[in-house]
Design an enzyme around this catalytic site. Structure first.
Site, PDB file in Angstrom:
ATOM      1  CG  HIS A  48      -1.137 -15.170   8.853  1.00  0.00           C
ATOM      2  ND1 HIS A  48       0.076 -15.732   9.186  1.00  0.00           N
ATOM      3  CD2 HIS A  48      -1.599 -15.886   7.785  1.00  0.00           C
ATOM      4  CE1 HIS A  48       0.336 -16.728   8.383  1.00  0.00           C
ATOM      5  NE2 HIS A  48      -0.660 -16.854   7.522  1.00  0.00           N
ATOM      6  NE  ARG A  63       5.563 -11.701   1.402  1.00  0.00           N
ATOM      7  CZ  ARG A  63       6.080 -11.258   0.253  1.00  0.00           C
ATOM      8  NH1 ARG A  63       5.321 -10.567  -0.592  1.00  0.00           N
ATOM      9  NH2 ARG A  63       7.336 -11.505  -0.041  1.00  0.00           N
ATOM     10  CE  LYS A  93      20.907  14.797  -4.138  1.00  0.00           C
ATOM     11  NZ  LYS A  93      21.277  16.211  -3.851  1.00  0.00           N
ATOM     12  N   PRO A 111       0.830  -1.202   0.000  1.00  0.00           N
ATOM     13  CG  PRO A 111      -0.788  -1.567   1.623  1.00  0.00           C
ATOM     14  CD  PRO A 111       0.519  -2.092   1.131  1.00  0.00           C
ATOM     15  CD  GLU A 112       3.510   2.750  -2.750  1.00  0.00           C
ATOM     16  OE1 GLU A 112       4.036   3.563  -1.949  1.00  0.00           O
ATOM     17  OE2 GLU A 112       4.153   1.804  -3.231  1.00  0.00           O
TER      18      GLU A 112
END
Length: 270
Positions: free
Chosen positions: A90, A109, A151, A2-3
């Protein structure tokens, strides 16, 4: 994983059910997540939740004596359930509330995290190196321009770097760069001030649109799933390699950058 928009919608989904409630217990069934869950997290018991915030991809549950930080990792889900609901495989952590509910973390996980910041002192440095939030006034064209000088890294890699700006994940970086007419392979140090202005504006717009789209999923955090997921969106380039550009019909190209897919239009993006 998820962002930022998905985690923000998660915050909006759980906040009405836990804000202002007293924590009556914290049940830890599995302490070994990405980092071990500290024993000191029990200090939050009998405290009232005074705020439910987000920093980058971390949910922050604030009480008077400190903050509980929750990161969903790659597979984590979080939802508000009746505290008597029998845990399944879980279900690693329950934050039990005085209203008969619990905030339950499920993480197959175990790449997620549950941490404790006593008195908001970030001793582990989890939040210390994070850049500005993209939807705040701290993220603007002048900042991006100055940060990008000299950069040599590709601009896509640059804007996905959390110390530069948080929460610009792979999907949203692809889309923002397309809308800005900037190739993902362009060196960050070559960005002009005008390009930085366009890019910061588009990052804000793409993320805000994703959060708005995700608002339709708020109810999920009190139901069986609780998974932020990615919201159904109309994407210009992400996942569309080999297909025609929606603007000019040129075939979209794909390159790999830092083990991630970057899709762009060779005509629209320079």
């Amino acid at each position: 994983m998820p962002e930022l928009p998905e985690v923000e919608v998660c915050r909006l989904g759980i906040k009405p059910h836990i804000d202002g409630e007293r924590i009556t217990d914290i049940v830890v069934r599995q302490r070994q997540l990405r980092w071990p869950i500290p024993e000191q997290i029990s200090d939050a018991i009998d405290e009232v939740i005074v705020a439910v915030e987000r920093r980058s991809k971390y949910l922050i549950i604030k009480v008077a004596s400190g903050s509980i930080l929750i990161h969903l990792g790659m597979s984590g889900t979080i939802r508000v359930i009746d505290k008597a609901l029998v845990p399944v495989k879980h279900d690693h952590v329950d934050i039990v509330l005085g209203n008969g509910k619990a905030l339950r973390l499920n993480d197959p996980r175990r790449f997620g995290a549950v941490l404790w910041l006593a008195g908001d002192q970030d001793e582990q440095g989890v939040l210390a190196k994070l850049g500005p939030e993209p939807l705040t006034d701290d993220f603007h064209a002048d900042y991006l321009y100055k940060k990008s000088r000299n950069k040599a890294v590709p601009v896509k890699t640059f804007i996905m770097n959390n110390p530069v700006v948080v929460g610009v994940g792979n999907i949203y970086a692809n889309e923002s760069l397309f809308l800005s007419g900037i190739r993902p392979t362009k060196k960050a140090g070559k960005l002009t001030k005008k390009q930085c202005q366009v890019l910061t504006n588009n990052i804000k717009e793409v993320l805000a649109a994703a959060i708005k789209q995700g608002g339709t999923t708020l109810k999920d955090f009190t139901q069986a799933d609780g998974r932020p997921g990615y919201f159904k969106q109309s994407l210009y380039v992400y996942g569309r390699a080999g297909e025609p550009c929606l603007t000019c019909q040129t075939t979209l190209k794909e390159v790999r950058q830092s083990n991630r897919s970057s899709v762009y239009c060779p005509q629209c993006q320079k």
